[in-house]
Write an enzyme that holds these catalytic residues in place. Structure first.
Site, PDB file in Angstrom:
ATOM      1  N   ASP A   1       8.993  54.149  38.609  1.00  0.00           N
ATOM      2  CA  ASP A   1       9.069  53.048  38.253  1.00  0.00           C
ATOM      3  C   ASP A   1      10.317  52.375  37.681  1.00  0.00           C
ATOM      4  O   ASP A   1      10.321  51.141  37.230  1.00  0.00           O
ATOM      5  CB  ASP A   1       7.646  52.570  37.672  1.00  0.00           C
TER       6      ASP A   1
ATOM      7  N   ARG B   1       5.668  47.527  31.965  1.00  0.00           N
ATOM      8  CA  ARG B   1       5.888  47.403  33.233  1.00  0.00           C
ATOM      9  C   ARG B   1       5.785  45.704  33.638  1.00  0.00           C
ATOM     10  O   ARG B   1       5.570  44.896  32.727  1.00  0.00           O
ATOM     11  CB  ARG B   1       5.127  47.920  34.126  1.00  0.00           C
TER      12      ARG B   1
ATOM     13  N   TYR C   1       2.783  57.759  29.168  1.00  0.00           N
ATOM     14  CA  TYR C   1       2.955  59.503  29.377  1.00  0.00           C
ATOM     15  C   TYR C   1       2.251  60.226  28.216  1.00  0.00           C
ATOM     16  O   TYR C   1       2.649  59.829  27.186  1.00  0.00           O
ATOM     17  CB  TYR C   1       4.342  59.839  29.505  1.00  0.00           C
TER      18      TYR C   1
ATOM     19  N   PRO D   1      10.054  63.149  35.062  1.00  0.00           N
ATOM     20  CA  PRO D   1      10.145  61.626  34.857  1.00  0.00           C
ATOM     21  C   PRO D   1      10.701  61.337  33.530  1.00  0.00           C
ATOM     22  O   PRO D   1      10.825  59.838  33.542  1.00  0.00           O
ATOM     23  CB  PRO D   1       8.711  61.300  35.558  1.00  0.00           C
TER      24      PRO D   1
END
Lengths: 606, 606
Positions: free
Chosen positions: B49, B240, B248, B327
């Protein structure tokens, strides 16, 4: 054959820039609206083409500026040419085209009218509405019953529409009953004539020709806005999208004018003659058309304003239907779109039952005054264009310094940035001194602010979209100081009383359906804690802003918004109207809320 | 059932970010291309993302950044939380998220992978191409005939595709003959395995959980990128689009890992447990999910790079198919898209017959080096995340200063701005000293320049679109000085010789189909006259720029481009590759043209 009969809240006659702006805005506000036009298709070329800096801001407030900026040319520089010692023209000076110091878009955009209309038409299509065309209105009646006229939910306007086929035969006749009618049907407005509204003012002697071409030239300023004063006449260049340019030429002989009617006769002169006049003016530069001429016309400058802009606040006229002037200052399409922008939110608030019918009186008040000012300006400006240049031999001519003086003096006016609405129901200047950097009645000045939750920089104008809501901007001062925080907490309690405007005029129970509220806090983003603000002032995390510098790397923005707006550390409340103009200012205190209670009570409904 | 047999220039297997970027770029270049994917639909939620600053610049060069910026969230600030004296976490520091000084977009954009994929898919649809899905490749053959492999117009790749129905039944089997094949088919790449390419590197012990939610929390930095080091474990927040956030969490117990296979088992742990871990880390702040969990997963960090990225320069692999990493640094989707961006223009030039096959060798050279650097970085970075925070009791823990030191030191790397391709056929550093402010092998630095004809400011990057052409930037110095003008005229004559690269590699007779050429002149816009420049240097009026300040009102831009790039008043020539990276620099002289003749001769075809 009499066909169906139907109802609509607003019927718009005429799908030019004024009508389309209003239609798109009403549609976004969820108002039932229809728009009809007598032309079978939108204009394909020519017509108006200049979009002023303020109009770009307005389009941005509807989310439409991105597309305009993608398609349009930009004029950043104005160049002035005058006769040189050898008789040909020479460059006198280049100056910035836009001189209004607060313009967010410091240029004029140019794009032909059909492409500007498409921006609205495509936006409307995404909300399911098309322009109905070709459709001709054939009769109109307005009720004279006071009781009916005063009831905002009544349908006092009755219009007969003829839907035509491609061969002008009548396919259907329809009667439309409307709450409100907008006549944005051009200089020869049928709506205006139906109500016998006079145009005041007169026609000048000035005859001009206009031609749109792709020029083939060695003239170095062909991509700048140019004013050319030559011994062979004046002309003006407006560079356009792609490689196109528009050339205005002054026609000194009156051969194109029919002496009996006083009207221009396009049969008496052609585009080649216009180019020939231009060619002489441009000497010693070469000048011709590289491709076919896409559009041309001849016109006599008329400077007129309608005596009224409305009939009983049920029928309105806008755009060329109520003001005509020379195209020199590039105002035509802009004044028209801003008429529509001014009217739409007022209609939406009345139709939703939020505001009283009296709100609609401010349309004529605000826009007719503006139209008259525009014509006063236009008279001065057009005279300078028409006058001969001052030279050795002609000491009575217009000097370059005089011209540039006027050009820059009126920069705020031509850019649209300086539009200043006078005190009225919705413009209350009582507390102007609380923010000397803002002018109540003018549009909110663009400025970077930092969103507290994520440090993202925004232009404050982008937080004030044209969404029919009044915006309450709370400049809180530094709420991390306990004294100031106490002030802010007390204010929040005042706002939350059931009798405050915030709850009084929002019977749905959700104040933020009618008002938006933003807090601008003078605290550093590294230290700010959202949790410290009262909950009402952060009804969503995105509603809290910081009056802090943008510390994104490369940013040179160092000014502070409250400081630049002349707001003291004690704070202030700024009310921004749905059209982006500042309605009033109040102290950040109980008295301030009382002031706002009174302000909104003057036009909002319980 | 064997169905039809067909031909295509490039077949792409796998429609994730790497494949879609390459496909859209090839399509824009007019190359015949097809793209297939085994999934019946694009990813709906979750996955990668984060879009880094350099990737936004790349999307802008394809005209796709506007949409990304409209839809994505922006992360401007990074906040760091560590254990406070009472055991709960407390804010240690907020710092700018992006620290690369030349980033044009000084933030990271976040948007879920499906929405990023849609940007490409919709762009491709406007050029008539859809992703074919669900389609499974079942066999692949690559010719071993040297003669065929060396002929760029041959079709040495033969792939069998099975077109599946919604119930996975085979509807059709097809054989595709391709000039080139791109395997962008993910971490378990079928293409990679078909050619027995090894993944080098290893799996770590770190197990992490990820969950996408709309959080309900009083945590004040929920809209910032956050790194939380608590005594109860580490976690990271990525805000987001909309009100969503991704969390996370580090899983300290290994209960989610099957000890035999070493793989995670999603049956052993659920999203509620992940939220429970987060809730403990966030103490004393409250934390829960306001709506349903939209996506979640668990993974073990693996850090591997493929041993080769190509087979005979006919089959390529890109994206997760050739590199996997954690990530944490937000690199996954970026590295993948930039693989596609690097490869596409090279394929286009070879397929058009402009460049030699050897150009394709630079793909592995440039991108494999980058992938290895990325994994080295990731190892250091991931270790810091996994380590316990330093506290009174745990003096061996990772200190905040150590963490932030690494975070900022690698800012150029994580932002993508620092990508630096090594010397090769297409990166020639001989004359690096002529422009010390630019780095040959790095991307062209964004900078405002002023277009001479109309004084419109542009970012120089916007004049360097990803259109398959090399860009020749002539920094001419002040061409209004007669000495310098003589230099420029001599240069123009050199360039116009039939043997110069400009004519030699453009057999169509139009040099500007293969090269674009821009002149940047150090002259004031008030005085500049386009007519003074040689015609070749102004083949269109838009191609001449001024190294002048932007005097639009409100602009604070004061720097000069040549000065900022370290180019002397004598000028220089800068060659920018079609992907925006600087290929070489040359003096503004006959020797400079000779240098460019040699540069292009090394990979272009007569």
């Amino acid at each position: 054959m009499v066909g169906k009969e139907s109802k609509v809240d607003v019927l718009i006659v005429g799908a030019g820039p004024a009508g389309l702006m209003a239609c798109n805005a009403l549609l976004k506000a969820g108002v039932s609206v229809r728009i009809v036009d007598r032309r079978a298709a939108k204009v394909a070329a020519g017509q108006a083409d200049g979009i002023q800096p303020r109009t770009i801001e307005v389009l941005q407030s509807y989310g439409l500026a991105d597309r305009l900026l993608r398609e349009a040319n930009q004029m950043h520089m104005a160049a002035f040419y005058n006769p040189g010692p050898d008789g040909g023209i020479e460059l006198t000076e280049r100056v910035p085209d836009v001189t209004a110091p607060t313009a967010r878009y410091p240029f004029e955009a140019t794009l032909h009218q059909g492409a500007v209309e498409s921006i609205f038409i495509d936006s409307m299509a995404t909300m399911g509405l098309q322009v109905e065309r070709p459709v001709i209105p054939t009769s109109i009646q307005l009720s004279e019953d006071e009781r009916i006229l005063k009831d905002p939910q009544s349908y006092p306007v009755r219009v007969t529409l003829k839907h035509l086929g491609t061969n002008e035969e009548t396919l259907e006749t329809e009667i439309v009953n409307a709450k409100f009618l907008l006549g944005s049907d051009g200089a020869h407005s049928w709506v205006r004539k139906s109500f016998g509204i006079e145009m005041e003012g007169e026609q000048t002697d000035d005859v001009w020709g206009v031609v749109d071409i792709v020029p083939d030239t060695d003239f170095p300023d062909i991509r700048n806005r140019c004013v050319v004063h030559s011994n062979n006449g004046s002309c003006m260049i407006i560079p356009r999208e792609g490689d196109k340019a528009r050339i205005y030429v002054q026609l000194n002989d009156k051969s194109a004018v029919d002496s009996e009617s006083g009207r221009v006769d396009k049969g008496r002169i052609g585009p080649e003659q216009l180019l020939e006049v231009a060619r002489k003016s441009f000497h010693p530069y070469t000048f011709s058309a590289a491709t076919e001429i896409s559009w041309w016309t001849i016109y006599i400058v008329g400077q007129r304003v309608a005596s009224r802009f409305s009939v009983h606040e049920r029928v309105f006229i806008a755009g060329d239907a109520c003001h005509t002037h020379s195209p020199k200052a590039g105002q035509g399409m802009n004044a028209s779109m801003n008429d529509g922008h001014n009217l739409a939110w007022k209609l939406a608030q009345v139709i939703r039952g939020w505001a009283d019918m009296t709100l609609l009186e401010t349309y004529e008040l605000e826009r007719r005054k503006y139209a008259r000012d525009l014509i006063e300006f236009d008279k001065k400006f057009a005279k300078l264009f028409t006058g001969k240049p001052r030279t050795e031999k002609n000491q009575d001519g217009v000097s370059h310094d005089a011209f540039i003086g006027i050009f820059q003096k009126f920069g705020g006016f031509t850019s649209g940035i300086g539009i200043h609405y006078q005190p009225s129901l919705i413009v209350n200047t009582t507390h102007q001194s609380l923010a000397k950097g803002l002018a109540i009645g003018q549009r909110m000045i663009p400025h970077t602010v930092i969103r507290a939750a994520d440090s993202r920089p925004y232009d404050i104008q982008d937080l004030l979209p044209a969404d029919s809501r009044f915006k309450i901007l709370l400049f809180t001062g530094d709420a991390s100081q306990s004294n100031q925080l106490a002030q802010v907490q007390a204010l929040s309690e005042e706002l939350d009383r059931p009798s405050s405007f915030l709850h009084r005029y929002t019977p749905s129970g959700n104040p933020f359906s009618t008002f938006d509220m933003l807090s601008i806090c003078a605290t550093k983003k590294e230290d700010f804690d959202l949790n410290n603000l009262p909950r009402l002032l952060r009804y969503h995390w995105s509603k809290v802003l910081l009056d802090d510098t943008n510390t994104d790397l490369n940013s040179k923005q160092e000014s502070k918004v409250a400081h630049d707006f002349g707001i003291s550390p004690a704070g202030a409340i700024v009310v921004v109207r749905p059209d982006g103009y500042i309605g009033t200012i109040a102290p950040l205190s109980r008295q301030g809320i009382e002031h706002l209670d009174e302000y909104f009570a003057s036009f909002m409904k319980l």
